[in-house]
Scaffold this motif. Structure first.
Motif, short mmCIF file in Angstrom:
data_model
loop_
_atom_site.label_atom_id
_atom_site.label_comp_id
_atom_site.label_asym_id
_atom_site.label_seq_id
_atom_site.Cartn_x
_atom_site.Cartn_y
_atom_site.Cartn_z
N MET A 38 -46.64 15.25 -9.52
CA MET A 38 -47.71 16.22 -9.77
C MET A 38 -48.10 16.34 -11.24
O MET A 38 -48.89 17.20 -11.61
CB MET A 38 -47.32 17.59 -9.20
CG MET A 38 -47.25 17.55 -7.67
SD MET A 38 -46.40 18.93 -6.94
CE MET A 38 -47.65 20.17 -7.00
N SER A 74 -49.53 24.30 -8.91
CA SER A 74 -48.26 24.07 -8.21
C SER A 74 -48.37 24.37 -6.71
O SER A 74 -47.49 24.02 -5.94
CB SER A 74 -47.15 24.90 -8.84
OG SER A 74 -47.55 26.24 -8.95
N PHE A 75 -49.47 24.98 -6.30
CA PHE A 75 -49.67 25.29 -4.87
C PHE A 75 -50.40 24.16 -4.16
O PHE A 75 -50.73 24.28 -2.99
CB PHE A 75 -50.51 26.57 -4.72
CG PHE A 75 -49.79 27.84 -5.10
CD1 PHE A 75 -49.21 28.65 -4.13
CD2 PHE A 75 -49.70 28.24 -6.41
CE1 PHE A 75 -48.55 29.81 -4.47
CE2 PHE A 75 -49.05 29.40 -6.76
CZ PHE A 75 -48.48 30.20 -5.80
N ILE A 76 -50.70 23.09 -4.87
CA ILE A 76 -51.65 22.09 -4.40
C ILE A 76 -51.37 21.58 -2.98
O ILE A 76 -52.29 21.39 -2.19
CB ILE A 76 -51.73 20.91 -5.41
CG1 ILE A 76 -52.89 20.00 -5.08
CG2 ILE A 76 -50.43 20.15 -5.48
CD1 ILE A 76 -53.22 19.02 -6.20
N ASP A 77 -50.10 21.39 -2.63
CA ASP A 77 -49.79 20.87 -1.29
C ASP A 77 -50.17 21.83 -0.17
O ASP A 77 -50.31 21.42 0.98
CB ASP A 77 -48.29 20.54 -1.18
CG ASP A 77 -47.94 19.31 -2.00
OD1 ASP A 77 -48.83 18.46 -2.20
OD2 ASP A 77 -46.79 19.22 -2.46
N ARG A 106 -42.01 14.89 -8.87
CA ARG A 106 -42.69 15.28 -7.62
C ARG A 106 -44.07 14.63 -7.51
O ARG A 106 -44.80 14.87 -6.56
CB ARG A 106 -42.87 16.79 -7.55
CG ARG A 106 -41.58 17.58 -7.37
CD ARG A 106 -41.92 19.06 -7.23
NE ARG A 106 -40.77 19.87 -6.86
CZ ARG A 106 -40.06 20.60 -7.72
NH1 ARG A 106 -40.41 20.65 -8.98
NH2 ARG A 106 -39.02 21.30 -7.31
N GLU A 166 -39.34 17.30 -14.18
CA GLU A 166 -39.15 17.76 -12.78
C GLU A 166 -40.44 17.64 -11.98
O GLU A 166 -40.44 17.16 -10.85
CB GLU A 166 -38.67 19.21 -12.77
CG GLU A 166 -37.20 19.35 -13.13
CD GLU A 166 -36.90 20.72 -13.70
OE1 GLU A 166 -37.70 21.65 -13.50
OE2 GLU A 166 -35.85 20.85 -14.38
N TRP A 167 -41.55 18.08 -12.58
CA TRP A 167 -42.83 18.02 -11.85
C TRP A 167 -43.36 16.59 -11.75
O TRP A 167 -44.01 16.22 -10.78
CB TRP A 167 -43.86 18.94 -12.51
CG TRP A 167 -43.60 20.38 -12.24
CD1 TRP A 167 -43.05 21.28 -13.10
CD2 TRP A 167 -43.84 21.09 -11.02
NE1 TRP A 167 -42.94 22.51 -12.50
CE2 TRP A 167 -43.42 22.43 -11.21
CE3 TRP A 167 -44.36 20.74 -9.78
CZ2 TRP A 167 -43.50 23.40 -10.23
CZ3 TRP A 167 -44.45 21.71 -8.79
CH2 TRP A 167 -44.02 23.01 -9.01
N GLU A 217 -37.94 19.00 -19.91
CA GLU A 217 -37.21 19.15 -18.63
C GLU A 217 -38.19 19.54 -17.52
O GLU A 217 -38.18 18.99 -16.43
CB GLU A 217 -36.13 20.23 -18.76
CG GLU A 217 -34.93 19.83 -19.58
CD GLU A 217 -33.99 21.02 -19.87
OE1 GLU A 217 -33.03 20.82 -20.61
OE2 GLU A 217 -34.26 22.14 -19.37
N GLN A 269 -45.61 26.31 -15.39
CA GLN A 269 -44.23 26.80 -15.49
C GLN A 269 -43.85 27.11 -16.95
O GLN A 269 -43.15 28.09 -17.21
CB GLN A 269 -43.24 25.79 -14.88
CG GLN A 269 -41.84 26.40 -14.76
CD GLN A 269 -40.84 25.49 -14.06
OE1 GLN A 269 -41.21 24.57 -13.34
NE2 GLN A 269 -39.56 25.75 -14.29
N PRO A 291 -48.97 21.66 -12.92
CA PRO A 291 -47.89 22.60 -12.56
C PRO A 291 -46.86 22.78 -13.67
O PRO A 291 -46.30 23.88 -13.82
CB PRO A 291 -47.25 21.93 -11.34
CG PRO A 291 -48.32 21.11 -10.74
CD PRO A 291 -49.13 20.60 -11.89
#
Lengths: 446, 308
Positions: free
Chosen positions: A440, A99-102, A438, A434-435, A430, A396, A392
């Motif tokens: 991802m 989830s930190f990829i960016d 994005r 959400e991811w 859910e 979560q 990601p």
């Protein structure tokens, strides 16, 4: 071979590869790198690592500093440093930081260089550092920790399983018999903590279920998952106490060390602790590979040692950081040795001594081949997103403890297995949506 | 005789001096409360992650997603329930202790010192102590109960050797509420003691002369007079507890299942550990309208009580 020779070989190999990474001594004067990593479970490892880092810095004309923190602080510190645009050069985390990829550098170059130098990598490592939907290596995983079964040899021998349970069915039958005769329960956690999250997944995988498929589609609500959850609830009701609903990550270690649990899923940490306290009691602990279920034998790796470099790192600092990481892998024999065989190498060829150490533990196990069962670890040790990648959304789902909470609800008699799995599936969907929105996570309509 | 006009000196200006004295507090509130709060609002309306804090506006998407999440609704309800139940006990204990500590008795100062310790101890340190006390297997409380026949074979409370304080749904919730009451009562007590000490002695003397007994003085004079301060103590305690995550983070991490998961913890798990910073911010902000309404209501109540 001493570590200076390893260093020399590594530098020669990577220099010859010409992968765009600065060679030794190419860094501008005053180049410094800093590392943030956990205070290793084995203090000896940190002592070795700090000395190694200083030595590397001296040899390469780079200032190196290392900060050690509790592993629970790694993600929050990384988040803060990325947001601030300033901080450590290299951060080592223990779970996939997808989830930190960016905010992270693409480390495809050093992953390729390491593959070139060391050959095949354990699949559990690959999946914890590569995100296929964006075709990016957001991290470099240098090591992982096996999560075998740890069992009380005397108790299981008396129950008719001298080599410990081999299957989940053995665990139920033998564990129940031991609990009924001695009052000593099995220790598979069902609490919102790390070990429970992994142990519950191991059972689900071995029964043929999973959170996602290999294409990152949510498939949790399946007959296989329901069967696994029913099994775990039965195991809790018949062979465990309610303590497993309130465990911390250290509880199963404490229970095994105290001789009050007959079987746990853990790294070698509990055993190594016991070895330092009571050698005779430690000799009574045996290890099993992943327990087999109807669909196979799988267990999660315990943690992964994953290096990331935030995007705020640039220039010579970035080049030096990449070189440091590659050189560290080239010295992985020392890393594995000084971690008391806690760290396993992602690149098996980097530690040619490993099989020998597993046959004869250099840290004095009795019998010396206690860890021999781990020679097959790459056949059964998988990562959190298995059979897909650890994306990601998987992280979560892990952070929210959805899986152990799902099984706990059934074990506590609050929901049927069908209801609990359907409820968990809904929340997992859910999170995935959400991811996916994005960009991802793969699967879905993508 | 003509008076010489002295040049204006800024510190002679009451308004300026007032602002000067307020400045550190205002600066603190703006930088450490106001700015993060505004940032959290911005995050809640965006799709930020832990790796990318570029603010792309997504409207109410996060809030709607959070509201549709069954776990969130349970967490929200748990937070309100824990807060309200704790406040009842805090209010009762703080009143009793404030009355005791405003009486004269030998060792009063030492007793006060001991009593304030739970509030003065760093919360994480105190929770590690409680984690040990309430350990599922090695709890010293369980040990005492075992030794006295309350636990163990034919035990009065259970046949088990342990009560599993943090592992059963009921006991885990009771444990968390108990620890919160233990932690928050000293602050409320100190505030109430200040209130009791500020009651004019002539009123109490008059009551005594008129033959008012202890309970009548307490219920008809002392408590009504300290009501505004009591409301402030309650407000402090409620807001602190509503936003707290340390107690459950250390003791239970929200378990067993979701029985002790509260908003602060869930926000952290989703936003930081799960990487979904936008939704973590949205979760934490759900508490804001409720806390604001509570604060306005309680401050108005306090103000009215003061006027009367």
């Amino acid at each position: 071979m001493n570590r200076a020779i390893y260093l020399l070989i590594a530098l020669t190999i990577f220099g010859a590869l010409g992968v765009g990474i600065s060679a030794q001594g190419d860094y501008a004067d005053g180049t410094e790198i800093s590392l943030l990593q956990w205070s290793h479970f084995v203090p000896r490892y940190d002592e070795w690592f700090d000395a190694y880092a200083a030595e590397w810095g001296e040899a390469n004309g780079v200032g190196v500093s290392v900060d050690h923190v509790n592993f629970t602080e790694l993600f929050s510190t990384l988040a803060a440093e990325i947001d601030a645009g300033d901080g450590h050069t290299i951060v080592e985390v223990l779970f996939s930081p997808a989830s930190f990829i960016d905010g992270l550098h693409d480390l495809g170059d050093i992953n390729a260089a390491a593959a070139e130098a060391h050959g095949e990598r354990a699949s559990t490592c690959q999946a914890a550092s590569y995100l296929p939907v964006v075709d990016t290596y957001y991290a470099y995983t240098h090591g992982y920790v096996p999560d075998p079964g740890d069992y009380d040899i005397a108790l299981w021998t008396e129950a008719g399983y001298p080599e410990g349970p081999k299957t989940w069915d053995d665990l139920l039958k033998g564990g129940r018999a031991i609990y009924e005769s001695s009052g000593i329960p099995v220790g598979i956690g069902m609490s919102p903590e790390l070990d429970s999250r992994m142990a519950n997944r191991a059972a689900i995988w071995s029964f043929g279920g999973s959170v996602q498929d290999e294409n990152e589609n949510v498939v949790l609500n399946s007959e296989e998952t329901i069967a696994a959850v029913k099994y775990l609830a039965q195991l809790q009701n018949e062979a465990m106490t309610d303590e497993v609903f309130g465990w911390t990550a250290a509880s199963n270690n404490q229970g095994l060390i105290a001789g009050e649990l007959s079987y746990i899923l853990n790294s070698n940490s509990a055993y190594r602790s016991l070895q330092k306290i009571d050698e005779a009691a430690a000799a009574n602990i045996g290890f099993t590979s992943a327990l087999a279920g109807p669909a196979g034998a799988w267990a999660s790796s315990h943690v992964w040692q994953i290096y990331v470099i935030p995007k705020y790192v640039e220039g010579d600092e970035l080049a030096a950081a990449k070189q440091f990481i590659l050189d560290h892998t080239a010295n992985y024999s020392d890393a594995t040795y000084y971690s008391e065989l806690y760290n396993f190498p992602c690149y098996a060829s980097a530690v040619p001594e490993l099989d020998g150490w597993l046959e004869e533990d250099p840290w004095g196990s009795m019998p010396p081949n206690k860890f021999e069962v781990l020679k097959t670890v790459n056949d059964w040790s998988v990562h959190l997103g298995f059979p897909g990648v650890t994306n990601p959304a998987i992280s979560q789902v892990f952070a929210e403890s959805i899986i152990p909470n799902m099984t706990a609800k059934v074990a506590l008699g609050e929901l049927s297995a069908e209801e609990a799995v359907a409820q968990a599936h809904e929340r997992v969907e859910e999170i995935f949506n959400e991811w996916r929105a994005r960009g991802m996570v793969g699967g879905g309509d993508m | 005789m003509t008076r010489l006009a002295l040049p204006a000196f800024p510190l002679d200006n009451r308004r300026f001096v007032g602002l000067l004295f307020l400045a550190p507090a205002l600066l603190y509130i703006l930088l450490l409360v106001g700015f993060p709060f505004l940032l959290a609002i911005a995050f809640g309306f965006s799709d930020v992650t832990v790796g990318n804090t570029d603010l792309n506006f997504v409207g109410l998407q996060n809030y709607l997603a959070v509201w549709e999440n069954d776990i969130f609704r349970q967490v929200f309800e748990t937070t309100i329930r824990f807060t309200l139940i704790s406040q009842i006990f805090i209010l009762i204990f703080a009143n009793i202790l404030a009355i005791i500590f405003t009486q004269d008795f030998t060792g009063k100062w030492f007793a006060r010192f001991i009593f304030i310790l739970p509030w003065a101890t760093p919360v994480s340190l105190a929770m590690i102590g409680w984690l040990w006390m309430l350990d599922t297997k090695y709890s010293p409380i369980d040990y005492l109960l075992l030794q006295t026949g309350f636990l163990g074979p034919n035990g009065i409370l259970s046949n088990n050797r342990n009560l599993f304080w943090l592992a059963t749904p009921d006991l885990s919730q009771i444990s968390v509420i108990f620890v919160q009451v233990w932690r928050m009562t000293p602050l409320a007590t100190v505030i109430l003691m200040a209130g009791l000490s500020s009651i004019p002695t002539d009123i109490l003397d008059q009551a005594e002369v008129d033959g008012s007994r202890f309970m009548r003085t307490l219920l008809q004079i002392k408590l009504p007079l300290i009501l505004p301060i009591m409301v402030i103590a309650l407000l402090f305690s409620m807001i602190t507890m509503f936003g707290d995550m340390t107690v459950v983070y250390v003791l239970t991490r929200g378990g067993p299942v979701d029985y002790t998961r509260v908003l602060g913890l869930y926000s952290f798990q989703v936003g930081i550990e799960g990487g979904n910073l936008a939704q973590g911010a949205a979760i934490s902000l759900f508490a804001f309208p409720l806390l604001l309404a509570m604060a306005i209501f309680m401050l108005r109540t306090a103000s009215r009580a003061e006027v009367q």
